[in-house]
Design a protein around this motif. Structure first.
Motif, PDB file in Angstrom:
ATOM      1  N   ILE A 137      10.134 -24.141 -10.350  1.00  0.00           N
ATOM      2  CA  ILE A 137       9.784 -25.436  -8.586  1.00  0.00           C
ATOM      3  C   ILE A 137       8.563 -26.541 -10.460  1.00  0.00           C
ATOM      4  N   ASP A 138       8.669 -27.785  -9.526  1.00  0.00           N
ATOM      5  CA  ASP A 138       7.939 -29.159 -10.466  1.00  0.00           C
ATOM      6  C   ASP A 138       7.473 -29.502  -9.216  1.00  0.00           C
ATOM      7  N   TYR A 139       6.334 -30.158  -9.839  1.00  0.00           N
ATOM      8  CA  TYR A 139       5.236 -30.952  -8.562  1.00  0.00           C
ATOM      9  C   TYR A 139       5.194 -32.595  -9.319  1.00  0.00           C
ATOM     10  N   SER A 140       5.322 -33.631  -8.595  1.00  0.00           N
ATOM     11  CA  SER A 140       5.418 -34.487  -8.783  1.00  0.00           C
ATOM     12  C   SER A 140       3.784 -35.585  -8.904  1.00  0.00           C
ATOM     13  N   PRO A 141       3.795 -36.197  -9.358  1.00  0.00           N
ATOM     14  CA  PRO A 141       2.262 -37.007  -9.665  1.00  0.00           C
ATOM     15  C   PRO A 141       1.158 -37.271  -8.619  1.00  0.00           C
ATOM     16  N   GLN A 142       1.705 -37.040  -7.606  1.00  0.00           N
ATOM     17  CA  GLN A 142       1.311 -37.296  -6.183  1.00  0.00           C
ATOM     18  C   GLN A 142       0.844 -35.746  -5.513  1.00  0.00           C
ATOM     19  N   GLY A 143       1.171 -34.787  -5.950  1.00  0.00           N
ATOM     20  CA  GLY A 143       1.120 -33.018  -6.011  1.00  0.00           C
ATOM     21  C   GLY A 143       2.518 -32.622  -4.941  1.00  0.00           C
ATOM     22  N   VAL A 144       3.145 -33.348  -4.303  1.00  0.00           N
ATOM     23  CA  VAL A 144       3.910 -32.915  -3.914  1.00  0.00           C
ATOM     24  C   VAL A 144       5.291 -31.568  -4.302  1.00  0.00           C
ATOM     25  N   ARG A 145       5.940 -31.323  -3.790  1.00  0.00           N
ATOM     26  CA  ARG A 145       6.589 -29.981  -4.838  1.00  0.00           C
ATOM     27  C   ARG A 145       8.084 -29.516  -4.301  1.00  0.00           C
ATOM     28  N   TYR A 146       8.588 -29.692  -5.538  1.00  0.00           N
ATOM     29  CA  TYR A 146       9.790 -30.405  -5.537  1.00  0.00           C
ATOM     30  C   TYR A 146      10.916 -28.786  -6.237  1.00  0.00           C
ATOM     31  N   LEU A 147      12.185 -28.817  -5.599  1.00  0.00           N
ATOM     32  CA  LEU A 147      13.168 -27.269  -5.804  1.00  0.00           C
ATOM     33  C   LEU A 147      14.161 -28.327  -7.279  1.00  0.00           C
ATOM     34  N   VAL A 148      14.255 -27.921  -8.528  1.00  0.00           N
ATOM     35  CA  VAL A 148      15.055 -28.457  -9.119  1.00  0.00           C
ATOM     36  C   VAL A 148      16.054 -27.774  -9.821  1.00  0.00           C
ATOM     37  N   LEU A 149      17.688 -27.868  -9.012  1.00  0.00           N
ATOM     38  CA  LEU A 149      18.455 -27.568  -9.051  1.00  0.00           C
ATOM     39  C   LEU A 149      18.956 -27.665 -10.612  1.00  0.00           C
ATOM     40  N   GLN A 150      20.124 -26.987 -11.617  1.00  0.00           N
ATOM     41  CA  GLN A 150      20.712 -26.865 -12.949  1.00  0.00           C
ATOM     42  C   GLN A 150      21.755 -26.552 -12.869  1.00  0.00           C
ATOM     43  N   ASN A 151      22.508 -26.882 -13.265  1.00  0.00           N
ATOM     44  CA  ASN A 151      24.133 -26.496 -13.781  1.00  0.00           C
ATOM     45  C   ASN A 151      24.908 -25.837 -12.549  1.00  0.00           C
ATOM     46  N   GLY A 152      25.012 -26.705 -10.581  1.00  0.00           N
ATOM     47  CA  GLY A 152      24.914 -26.258  -9.844  1.00  0.00           C
ATOM     48  C   GLY A 152      26.040 -27.364  -9.033  1.00  0.00           C
ATOM     49  N   THR A 153      26.857 -26.713  -7.798  1.00  0.00           N
ATOM     50  CA  THR A 153      27.597 -27.558  -7.155  1.00  0.00           C
ATOM     51  C   THR A 153      27.259 -27.540  -5.938  1.00  0.00           C
ATOM     52  N   ARG A 154      28.027 -28.649  -5.036  1.00  0.00           N
ATOM     53  CA  ARG A 154      26.916 -29.215  -3.453  1.00  0.00           C
ATOM     54  C   ARG A 154      28.586 -29.122  -2.684  1.00  0.00           C
ATOM     55  N   SER A 155      28.278 -29.007  -1.546  1.00  0.00           N
ATOM     56  CA  SER A 155      29.698 -28.884  -1.054  1.00  0.00           C
ATOM     57  C   SER A 155      28.984 -29.036   0.343  1.00  0.00           C
ATOM     58  N   ASP A 156      29.775 -29.890   0.809  1.00  0.00           N
ATOM     59  CA  ASP A 156      29.104 -31.408   2.147  1.00  0.00           C
ATOM     60  C   ASP A 156      30.360 -30.848   2.814  1.00  0.00           C
ATOM     61  N   HIS A 157      29.987 -30.120   4.522  1.00  0.00           N
ATOM     62  CA  HIS A 157      30.674 -31.062   5.581  1.00  0.00           C
ATOM     63  C   HIS A 157      30.577 -30.807   6.764  1.00  0.00           C
ATOM     64  N   THR A 158      31.068 -31.803   7.272  1.00  0.00           N
ATOM     65  CA  THR A 158      31.145 -32.995   8.401  1.00  0.00           C
ATOM     66  C   THR A 158      32.296 -32.604   9.479  1.00  0.00           C
ATOM     67  N   GLU A 159      31.579 -31.696  10.994  1.00  0.00           N
ATOM     68  CA  GLU A 159      31.837 -31.337  11.187  1.00  0.00           C
ATOM     69  C   GLU A 159      32.237 -31.996  12.645  1.00  0.00           C
TER      70      GLU A 159
END
Length: 369
Positions: A194-216
């Motif tokens: 979990i990481d925070y930006s200077p504005q206080g917005v929270r982000y989930l930072v993923l490392q060493n992974g894969t993203r698969s997209d499927h358009t119906e």
């Protein structure tokens, strides 16, 4: 007077024992139901005790009415069985003479029921709704638990993590399914933080992974590998309704409502019925005990429980008819509770005449052979 004090003491002891038994039974059932809601994700596990307490407060008017009713029936049945009633009747005490001590013992309970149903009931419902809303408004990250599939508040994302690190800010083996109209994406990563930006917005930072997209629409698929991938995790808020439900509305607001709503009249009918019903049940408890010592002592108690269930169902039916506009609030209350009170007094008069004047009820005797 000895008669009044002895009767009130026995009624109080019976009421206390009955209340303890009924309250324990209801608490057990409410605990099972609350644990089921917590297991289903509708209630936060840390709020189970609060939910149980608020739910019990809502059940208390019905519990108190049932306890008083059973206490009166069991006490008078015991007096009939031990021939104490025969002694009192032979001393010139009628069945209506039992009304003052019974009503004195019942009056504090009826006042408590009125306080619970008219004041505490809407407050407890508001607290329960607030706990559920607070649980539903929690962020997506707070929903995630190691080894469990969890759904985000909007239903778009499904999260799964294998385990957490000791600092609870770093996770291992993360799996995320993100659904949107016309597409679906599946993201896996070896670790995340979990990481925070200077504005206080929270982000989930993923490392060493894969993203698969499927358009119906086109059926196109794409796979991307990444060393670091940031997903914005904002706080999910659910807009609360300005108008609360009738169960959560204060009694004064129901009475002084500017708009005519049948559901509010139905809720008001339920609250008033709890108070009036407790009085009628206390009176009915004096007319149901058996007068024959040879009769089964549990028959009167079984009949009393059946009468309680029937009366409670009539109250629910009155609430449904009021919500449907079939009866008015005042007319329904007078018809059900006023008619029941007249019937109970008629039954008391019939029982009193039958006991105090046995000559009016001749028994058939067997002719001597």
């Amino acid at each position: 007077m000895l008669f009044d004090s002895s009767l009130r003491k026995e009624l109080s002891r019976s009421f206390g024992a009955t209340l303890a038994i009924v309250l324990t039974t209801v608490l057990t059932m409410a605990l099972i139901r609350t644990l089921g809601e917590a297991a289903g994700g509708n209630v936060a596990p840390q709020d189970v005790a609060l939910m149980l307490g608020y739910a019990t407060v809502g059940y208390l008017p019905t519990i108190l009415s049932l306890s008083v009713f059973v206490a009166i029936v069991s006490t008078l049945t015991r007096m009939f069985r031990d021939s104490e009633m025969a002694i009192w009747f032979s001393s010139g005490v009628s069945l209506f003479r039992f009304l003052p001590p019974v009503l004195r013992m019942t009056a504090p309970v009826v006042l408590t029921i009125a306080l619970l149903s008219l004041v505490i009931w809407p407050w407890s419902n508001r607290q329960i709704n607030d706990l559920r809303d607070r649980h539903q408004q929690r962020s997506d990250l707070s929903r995630v638990a190691p080894g469990q599939f969890q759904t985000s508040a909007d239903g778009r994302r499904i999260f799964f993590i294998d385990r957490n690190s000791p600092d609870a800010l770093l996770s291992r083996n993360i799996f995320i399914v993100d659904r949107a109209p016309g597409r679906e994406s599946i993201t896996t990563a070896q670790s995340g933080r979990i990481d925070y930006s200077p504005q206080g917005v929270r982000y989930l930072v993923l490392q060493n992974g894969t993203r698969s997209d499927h358009t119906e629409a086109t059926g196109a698929k794409s796979v991307a590998h990444f060393d670091e991938y940031r997903i914005k995790i904002g706080e999910t808020t659910i807009a609360k309704l300005i108008d609360r439900s009738p169960k959560s509305t204060d009694t004064l607001d129901l009475l002084s409502g500017s708009e005519h709503r049948l559901d509010m009249e139905a809720e008001m009918s339920w609250r008033i019925s709890l108070v009036l019903g407790s009085v009628n049940l206390a009176l009915l408890g004096m007319a149901l005990p058996a007068g024959n010592p040879r009769r089964n002592s549990s028959a009167a108690l079984m009949l009393a429980l059946l009468a309680f269930v029937v009366y409670l169902n009539l109250v629910n039916l009155l609430q449904a008819w009021t919500a449907a506009g079939r009866v008015s609030l005042i007319g329904g209350l007078i018809g059900l509770h006023g008619g029941s009170m007249l019937g109970i007094f008629a039954l008391l008069w019939w029982r009193d005449r039958g006991v105090a004047a046995p000559s009016l009820w001749p028994h058939r005797t067997k002719a001597a052979s």
